[in-house]
Design an enzyme around this catalytic site. Sequence first.
Site, short mmCIF file in Angstrom:
data_model
loop_
_atom_site.label_atom_id
_atom_site.label_comp_id
_atom_site.label_asym_id
_atom_site.label_seq_id
_atom_site.Cartn_x
_atom_site.Cartn_y
_atom_site.Cartn_z
N SER A 29 1.89 -4.87 -3.45
CA SER A 29 1.12 -6.09 -3.26
C SER A 29 1.22 -7.00 -4.49
CB SER A 29 -0.34 -5.72 -3.01
OG SER A 29 -0.81 -4.89 -4.05
N ASN A 34 -0.26 1.98 -2.44
CA ASN A 34 -0.96 3.02 -1.68
C ASN A 34 -1.56 2.46 -0.40
OD1 ASN A 34 -1.60 5.71 -3.57
ND2 ASN A 34 -1.04 3.87 -4.70
N THR A 35 -2.12 1.24 -0.47
CA THR A 35 -2.74 0.66 0.72
C THR A 35 -1.67 0.39 1.78
OG1 THR A 35 -4.27 -0.42 -0.81
CG2 THR A 35 -4.34 -1.13 1.48
N GLY A 89 -5.78 -4.22 -0.85
CA GLY A 89 -6.83 -3.19 -0.75
C GLY A 89 -8.03 -3.59 0.07
N CYS A 93 -3.86 4.84 -6.28
CA CYS A 93 -3.69 3.39 -6.35
C CYS A 93 -2.71 3.11 -7.49
CB CYS A 93 -5.03 2.71 -6.63
SG CYS A 93 -4.88 0.94 -6.94
N1 DGL Z 1 -1.26 -1.86 -4.88
C1 DGL Z 1 -2.57 -1.57 -4.36
C2 DGL Z 1 -2.68 -0.08 -4.03
O1 DGL Z 1 -1.98 0.76 -4.59
C3 DGL Z 1 -3.65 -2.00 -5.32
C4 DGL Z 1 -3.81 -3.51 -5.43
C5 DGL Z 1 -4.22 -4.16 -4.13
O2 DGL Z 1 -5.36 -3.98 -3.67
O3 DGL Z 1 -3.38 -4.84 -3.57
O4 DGL Z 1 -3.45 0.28 -3.19
#
Ligand code: DGL
Length: 287
Positions: A19, A82-83, A51, A193
């Site tokens: 993201s 992760n999201t 997220g 995350c």
């Molecule tokens: N990259 C997102 C994650 O690993 C964290 C940042 C977001 O909320 O976009 O979940």
Amino acid sequence: MTSMRAAVERDRPIGVFDSGFGGLTVVNALRQRVPNESVLYFGDTARVPYGSKSPANVRRFSREAAQFLLSRDAKLIVVACNTATAHAAAELAAELTVPVVGVIEPGATAAVAATRSGRIGVLGTAGTIGSGAYDLAVRRRLGEPGRVYAQPCPLFVPLVEEGWTDHAVTMRVAEEYLRPLKEVDVDVIILGCTHYPLLSPLLQEVMGPDVTLVDSAEETARAVEGILSELGLERSADTPPSFTFFVSDSPHRFREVGRRFVGDLIGAVSHVDIDGFGQHMQRLASP
Ligand code: DGL
């Protein structure tokens, strides 16, 4: 001829998307684990954070990111977010012709290998925790009577992006988020995350030395190494690998904040208009 084609295939970059900046922790892990590989990175900085977004939107964003990486010849796609992994990795793996590696399954495998008590904590964004994806992945491996305790930590991402990785305010927030996990005496915590590995020293201080922190980024890089070797896709060129960065918002800010994650690795950063990416190509391809 065939072997020349095989070399060209193998020498294509690994595509990584996130993201925003956070997936750079995965790029770091890839550099350690598969140092000869080139990396093509896309950060969806115009639409971050994922997220707090709905699963349907995260799936659409993820599909567009993957289409972009494929249009630039990625040989394998790492869903570093992760999201996005929670909401879209399975679907991408079913749709795409290149291997797709998410961060959740490798993290769950490492956590189950590390636990002695069978009590595992998971930290993540509201979207990741709400999806139950880590819960499921850990439980599937752990069996009864193991227990998973999931804790959303929405304030951690902005604190890391602010550079407050060693700050009294972050410590206070971490104490609050981690209290329930301390109470149930978990012995492993998954950093579910992209941003949380930067908080490892602080989280370790709050939890104490007996708790193992599992960094999904490292485990994901290990999974990528395994897939490349299994499929004979390791880069063969002996020239230095390239690192190419694309973002959907300002390249300038990405370069600035990205340095916190990967130091000077970030050179040129280009902008890409990601909204609707791939739909255009599908329209052109259809009769
Ligand atoms: N990259 C997102 C994650 O690993 C964290 C940042 C977001 O909320 O976009 O979940």
